[in-house]
Design a protein around this motif. Structure first.
Motif, PDB file in Angstrom:
ATOM      1  N   THR A   1       0.812  -1.222   0.000  1.00 22.99           N
ATOM      2  CA  THR A   1       0.000   0.000   0.000  1.00 22.99           C
ATOM      3  C   THR A   1       0.843   1.269   0.000  1.00 22.99           C
ATOM      4  O   THR A   1       0.337   2.338  -0.307  1.00 22.99           O
ATOM      5  N   GLU A   2       2.133   1.143   0.366  1.00 23.04           N
ATOM      6  CA  GLU A   2       2.996   2.313   0.361  1.00 23.04           C
ATOM      7  C   GLU A   2       4.452   1.885   0.250  1.00 23.04           C
ATOM      8  O   GLU A   2       4.822   0.774   0.627  1.00 23.04           O
ATOM      9  N   LEU A   3       5.243   2.791  -0.290  1.00 15.25           N
ATOM     10  CA  LEU A   3       6.681   2.604  -0.420  1.00 15.25           C
ATOM     11  C   LEU A   3       7.378   3.879   0.016  1.00 15.25           C
ATOM     12  O   LEU A   3       6.809   4.967  -0.098  1.00 15.25           O
ATOM     13  N   TYR A   4       8.618   3.730   0.450  1.00 17.54           N
ATOM     14  CA  TYR A   4       9.432   4.864   0.863  1.00 17.54           C
ATOM     15  C   TYR A   4      10.735   4.862   0.068  1.00 17.54           C
ATOM     16  O   TYR A   4      11.090   3.868  -0.561  1.00 17.54           O
ATOM     17  N   ALA A   5      11.436   5.955   0.134  1.00 18.91           N
ATOM     18  CA  ALA A   5      12.762   6.056  -0.484  1.00 18.91           C
ATOM     19  C   ALA A   5      13.539   7.136   0.229  1.00 18.91           C
ATOM     20  O   ALA A   5      12.955   8.022   0.876  1.00 18.91           O
ATOM     21  N   THR A   6      14.858   7.046   0.100  1.00 22.33           N
ATOM     22  CA  THR A   6      15.732   8.081   0.645  1.00 22.33           C
ATOM     23  C   THR A   6      16.774   8.436  -0.407  1.00 22.33           C
ATOM     24  O   THR A   6      17.095   7.630  -1.283  1.00 22.33           O
ATOM     25  N   THR A   7      17.282   9.617  -0.292  1.00 26.40           N
ATOM     26  CA  THR A   7      18.428  10.034  -1.090  1.00 26.40           C
ATOM     27  C   THR A   7      19.220  11.052  -0.279  1.00 26.40           C
ATOM     28  O   THR A   7      18.675  11.707   0.605  1.00 26.40           O
ATOM     29  N   HIS A   8      20.479  11.129  -0.574  1.00 22.62           N
ATOM     30  CA  HIS A   8      21.343  12.109   0.079  1.00 22.62           C
ATOM     31  C   HIS A   8      20.854  13.506  -0.272  1.00 22.62           C
ATOM     32  O   HIS A   8      20.416  13.768  -1.398  1.00 22.62           O
ATOM     33  N   LEU A   9      20.939  14.399   0.680  1.00 17.68           N
ATOM     34  CA  LEU A   9      20.462  15.769   0.506  1.00 17.68           C
ATOM     35  C   LEU A   9      21.064  16.454  -0.725  1.00 17.68           C
ATOM     36  O   LEU A   9      20.403  17.251  -1.383  1.00 17.68           O
ATOM     37  N   GLU A  10      22.294  16.119  -1.071  1.00 18.43           N
ATOM     38  CA  GLU A  10      22.964  16.775  -2.194  1.00 18.43           C
ATOM     39  C   GLU A  10      22.824  16.031  -3.522  1.00 18.43           C
ATOM     40  O   GLU A  10      23.319  16.499  -4.546  1.00 18.43           O
ATOM     41  N   ASN A  11      22.157  14.882  -3.519  1.00 16.39           N
ATOM     42  CA  ASN A  11      22.037  14.091  -4.738  1.00 16.39           C
ATOM     43  C   ASN A  11      20.806  14.528  -5.542  1.00 16.39           C
ATOM     44  O   ASN A  11      19.744  13.921  -5.481  1.00 16.39           O
ATOM     45  N   GLU A  12      20.979  15.592  -6.291  1.00 17.93           N
ATOM     46  CA  GLU A  12      19.864  16.176  -7.048  1.00 17.93           C
ATOM     47  C   GLU A  12      19.354  15.253  -8.149  1.00 17.93           C
ATOM     48  O   GLU A  12      18.161  15.232  -8.442  1.00 17.93           O
ATOM     49  N   ALA A  13      20.238  14.491  -8.791  1.00 17.27           N
ATOM     50  CA  ALA A  13      19.801  13.586  -9.859  1.00 17.27           C
ATOM     51  C   ALA A  13      18.851  12.526  -9.299  1.00 17.27           C
ATOM     52  O   ALA A  13      17.805  12.239  -9.891  1.00 17.27           O
ATOM     53  N   SER A  14      19.191  11.968  -8.160  1.00 22.78           N
ATOM     54  CA  SER A  14      18.323  10.969  -7.548  1.00 22.78           C
ATOM     55  C   SER A  14      17.028  11.607  -7.043  1.00 22.78           C
ATOM     56  O   SER A  14      15.950  11.017  -7.163  1.00 22.78           O
ATOM     57  N   HIS A  15      17.118  12.804  -6.520  1.00 25.32           N
ATOM     58  CA  HIS A  15      15.924  13.531  -6.079  1.00 25.32           C
ATOM     59  C   HIS A  15      14.941  13.685  -7.245  1.00 25.32           C
ATOM     60  O   HIS A  15      13.756  13.372  -7.121  1.00 25.32           O
ATOM     61  N   ARG A  16      15.443  14.141  -8.383  1.00 23.96           N
ATOM     62  CA  ARG A  16      14.576  14.320  -9.558  1.00 23.96           C
ATOM     63  C   ARG A  16      14.001  12.995 -10.039  1.00 23.96           C
ATOM     64  O   ARG A  16      12.828  12.911 -10.409  1.00 23.96           O
ATOM     65  N   ALA A  17      14.812  11.940 -10.019  1.00 26.17           N
ATOM     66  CA  ALA A  17      14.329  10.629 -10.456  1.00 26.17           C
ATOM     67  C   ALA A  17      13.195  10.132  -9.555  1.00 26.17           C
ATOM     68  O   ALA A  17      12.173   9.640 -10.043  1.00 26.17           O
ATOM     69  N   LEU A  18      13.355  10.263  -8.245  1.00 26.62           N
ATOM     70  CA  LEU A  18      12.305   9.809  -7.324  1.00 26.62           C
ATOM     71  C   LEU A  18      11.006  10.573  -7.551  1.00 26.62           C
ATOM     72  O   LEU A  18       9.917   9.987  -7.506  1.00 26.62           O
ATOM     73  N   LEU A  19      11.098  11.863  -7.816  1.00 25.38           N
ATOM     74  CA  LEU A  19       9.886  12.639  -8.101  1.00 25.38           C
ATOM     75  C   LEU A  19       9.246  12.179  -9.408  1.00 25.38           C
ATOM     76  O   LEU A  19       8.019  12.050  -9.493  1.00 25.38           O
ATOM     77  N   LYS A  20      10.051  11.879 -10.434  1.00 26.63           N
ATOM     78  CA  LYS A  20       9.520  11.390 -11.715  1.00 26.63           C
ATOM     79  C   LYS A  20       8.869  10.027 -11.566  1.00 26.63           C
ATOM     80  O   LYS A  20       7.916   9.704 -12.270  1.00 26.63           O
ATOM     81  N   ILE A  21       9.403   9.213 -10.664  1.00 34.26           N
ATOM     82  CA  ILE A  21       8.824   7.892 -10.407  1.00 34.26           C
ATOM     83  C   ILE A  21       7.431   8.040  -9.788  1.00 34.26           C
ATOM     84  O   ILE A  21       6.582   7.191  -9.951  1.00 34.26           O
ATOM     85  N   GLY A  22       7.211   9.150  -9.101  1.00 33.98           N
ATOM     86  CA  GLY A  22       5.915   9.404  -8.491  1.00 33.98           C
ATOM     87  C   GLY A  22       5.934   9.545  -6.989  1.00 33.98           C
ATOM     88  O   GLY A  22       4.895   9.743  -6.366  1.00 33.98           O
ATOM     89  N   LEU A  23       7.122   9.452  -6.384  1.00 33.77           N
ATOM     90  CA  LEU A  23       7.203   9.631  -4.945  1.00 33.77           C
ATOM     91  C   LEU A  23       7.074  11.103  -4.597  1.00 33.77           C
ATOM     92  O   LEU A  23       7.390  11.974  -5.408  1.00 33.77           O
ATOM     93  N   THR A  24       6.633  11.356  -3.398  1.00 35.08           N
ATOM     94  CA  THR A  24       6.491  12.712  -2.881  1.00 35.08           C
ATOM     95  C   THR A  24       7.576  12.956  -1.853  1.00 35.08           C
ATOM     96  O   THR A  24       7.787  12.129  -0.957  1.00 35.08           O
ATOM     97  N   TYR A  25       8.269  14.070  -1.993  1.00 34.38           N
ATOM     98  CA  TYR A  25       9.254  14.465  -0.990  1.00 34.38           C
ATOM     99  C   TYR A  25       8.506  14.806   0.293  1.00 34.38           C
ATOM    100  O   TYR A  25       7.546  15.569   0.274  1.00 34.38           O
ATOM    101  N   ILE A  26       8.946  14.251   1.408  1.00 28.37           N
ATOM    102  CA  ILE A  26       8.294  14.485   2.702  1.00 28.37           C
ATOM    103  C   ILE A  26       9.104  15.454   3.558  1.00 28.37           C
ATOM    104  O   ILE A  26       8.591  16.469   4.001  1.00 28.37           O
ATOM    105  N   GLU A  27      10.376  15.116   3.806  1.00 23.81           N
ATOM    106  CA  GLU A  27      11.187  15.944   4.699  1.00 23.81           C
ATOM    107  C   GLU A  27      12.651  15.547   4.627  1.00 23.81           C
ATOM    108  O   GLU A  27      12.992  14.480   4.128  1.00 23.81           O
TER     109      GLU A  27
END
Length: 176
Positions: free
Chosen positions: A131-157
């Protein structure tokens, strides 16, 4: 555990003993570990331990990371997929499913993280019935941040991960 997922350009399947050299190429690369605590493996035996850990996850939890194979070349390019984390406390969670990926640098910038991540999320929700999935990325890893958003995840905090002394970002996606 065996499975086979095809995307436009990738085959995602269970990791196998024959993936050892690819895993070593991946995890011995300091560039790959820039945002992972800067601890690349130094020996093939360390990569074997990582593979053995994934094989154990397949047996005990019914899921673990997937090998990512580029269709065009047939090359092992890294891994992607779902796993059940029970090893450590991550942002207050000690048992949760996460989506992640890691690729050999010559395959970066091709959209493989997004492509494989979308397939992994689809598998998690439609096959595993999560029903839910999580993910993490390093604060400075902008490429991974963008990929996670494209996948459909929502940045939480943002949060501080004490075990590795790193500032990370926390993401979540719920099944629709």
């Amino acid at each position: 555990m065996t499975f086979h997922i095809e995307t436009e350009r990738l085959i995602l399947r269970e990791l196998r003993p024959t993936d050892l050299n690819g895993m070593f190429e991946l995890d011995a690369n300091p560039e790959v570990h820039k945002y992972l605590g800067n601890k690349p493996v130094k020996t093939i035996e360390e990569s074997q331990k990582i593979l053995d850990s994934v094989f154990n996850q397949y047996k005990q939890r019914g899921i673990g990371r997937f090998a990512a194979i580029e269709k065009l070349s047939g090359n092992f390019i890294g891994w992607s997929g779902i796993r059940l984390n029970t090893e450590y406390n991550m942002n207050g969670y000690t048992r949760y499913y996460d989506v992640g990926y890691r690729f050999i640098p010559k395959y970066w910038g091709k959209g493989y993280a997004t492509e494989s991540g979308k397939a992994a999320v689809n598998y998690a929700f439609n096959e595993l019935k999560l029903t839910e999935l999580y993910a993490t990325t390093h604060l400075e890893n902008e490429a991974s941040h963008r990929a996670l958003l494209k996948i459909g995840l929502t940045y939480i905090e943002d949060f501080y991960f004490e075990e590795e002394a790193m500032d990370l970002r926390w993401y979540k996606i719920k099944s629709r």
